[in-house]
Design a protein around this motif. Structure first.
Motif, mmCIF file in Angstrom:
data_model
loop_
_atom_site.group_PDB
_atom_site.id
_atom_site.type_symbol
_atom_site.label_atom_id
_atom_site.label_comp_id
_atom_site.label_asym_id
_atom_site.label_seq_id
_atom_site.Cartn_x
_atom_site.Cartn_y
_atom_site.Cartn_z
ATOM 1 N N VAL A 140 8.009 4.336 -1.789
ATOM 2 C CA VAL A 140 6.663 4.800 -2.108
ATOM 3 C C VAL A 140 5.582 3.919 -1.501
ATOM 4 O O VAL A 140 4.427 4.322 -1.414
ATOM 5 C CB VAL A 140 6.450 4.939 -3.632
ATOM 6 N N ALA A 141 5.926 2.694 -1.080
ATOM 7 C CA ALA A 141 4.922 1.776 -0.537
ATOM 8 C C ALA A 141 5.583 0.786 0.411
ATOM 9 O O ALA A 141 6.785 0.540 0.339
ATOM 10 C CB ALA A 141 4.222 1.027 -1.673
ATOM 11 N N LEU A 161 8.548 -0.816 -1.464
ATOM 12 C CA LEU A 161 8.598 -0.593 -2.904
ATOM 13 C C LEU A 161 9.287 0.749 -3.109
ATOM 14 O O LEU A 161 8.890 1.754 -2.525
ATOM 15 C CB LEU A 161 7.185 -0.568 -3.491
ATOM 16 N N THR A 162 10.350 0.752 -3.904
ATOM 17 C CA THR A 162 11.099 1.979 -4.151
ATOM 18 C C THR A 162 11.162 2.277 -5.642
ATOM 19 O O THR A 162 11.062 1.365 -6.475
ATOM 20 C CB THR A 162 12.545 1.895 -3.609
ATOM 21 N N LEU A 179 9.422 12.198 -3.431
ATOM 22 C CA LEU A 179 9.050 12.220 -4.849
ATOM 23 C C LEU A 179 9.532 13.460 -5.582
ATOM 24 O O LEU A 179 9.467 13.519 -6.808
ATOM 25 C CB LEU A 179 7.534 12.085 -5.014
ATOM 26 N N HIS A 180 10.019 14.447 -4.846
ATOM 27 C CA HIS A 180 10.506 15.659 -5.507
ATOM 28 C C HIS A 180 11.853 15.369 -6.168
ATOM 29 O O HIS A 180 12.772 14.864 -5.531
ATOM 30 C CB HIS A 180 10.611 16.821 -4.516
ATOM 31 N N PRO A 181 11.956 15.674 -7.465
ATOM 32 C CA PRO A 181 13.164 15.323 -8.214
ATOM 33 C C PRO A 181 14.326 16.272 -7.951
ATOM 34 O O PRO A 181 14.130 17.447 -7.654
ATOM 35 C CB PRO A 181 12.704 15.438 -9.666
ATOM 36 N N ALA A 231 0.880 -1.176 0.000
ATOM 37 C CA ALA A 231 0.000 0.000 0.000
ATOM 38 C C ALA A 231 0.912 1.219 0.000
ATOM 39 O O ALA A 231 1.973 1.218 0.639
ATOM 40 C CB ALA A 231 -0.893 0.010 1.237
ATOM 41 N N GLY A 232 0.506 2.243 -0.722
ATOM 42 C CA GLY A 232 1.298 3.466 -0.785
ATOM 43 C C GLY A 232 1.490 4.075 0.599
ATOM 44 O O GLY A 232 0.647 3.917 1.482
ATOM 45 N N LEU A 233 2.590 4.762 0.788
ATOM 46 C CA LEU A 233 2.871 5.418 2.067
ATOM 47 C C LEU A 233 1.917 6.591 2.276
ATOM 48 O O LEU A 233 1.239 7.037 1.358
ATOM 49 C CB LEU A 233 4.322 5.884 2.102
#
Length: 148
Positions: free
Chosen positions: A84-85, A97-98, A73-75, A59-61
């Protein structure tokens, strides 16, 4: 006064990438109980749920950590891994999950992916227009603050 049931987030059918091979990002959030066990983020790329297609145990964070200004998520010019999860459940498991996030000019690149695309092939990298990408993160962050 009765509580209105939370609205479910739905993505549109998978979009085609534009003429320049750029994808579109759509971010949503689940409000938590009673809809699901915890508040979490949905990440849709071209209409596909990246987290569910990568690993359905995940599940997403929470949006508060994932979407905050300067968050994972900021580049940046230097590539970085962004969690992210995590494994879903009352207590998140150890698996994560990265994605690798980097900025190249006006393009945001997510790599180190592995999810099924609409045609069944494996998606390993996606590219976003910087303005669309940052605009979507800002929109989703503001929405998550308005509706915790």
């Amino acid at each position: 006064m009765p509580r209105r049931p939370p609205r479910a987030l739905r993505a549109t059918a998978p979009h085609r990438r534009n003429d320049h091979g750029r994808s579109e990002l759509l971010i949503g959030a689940c409000p938590g109980p009673p809809v699901c066990t915890a508040v979490h983020t949905y990440l849709f790329v071209d209409g596909l749920d990246v987290v569910a297609r990568s690993d359905n145990r995940m599940a997403g964070l929470a949006p508060s950590g994932l979407l905050r200004p300067g968050g994972p998520l900021h580049p940046t010019d230097m590539p970085r891994l962004a969690e992210v999860a995590a494994e879903a459940g009352p207590d998140p498991g150890p698996d994560r999950l990265t994605v690798r996030v980097r900025l190249r000019g006006e393009t945001v690149i997510w790599s180190d992916l592995m999810y099924a695309g609409p045609d069944g092939t494996t998606v390993e990298e996606v590219r976003f227009r910087l303005d669309q990408y940052l605009g979507e993160i800002e929109r989703a962050h503001a929405a998550s603050r308005d509706h915790p």
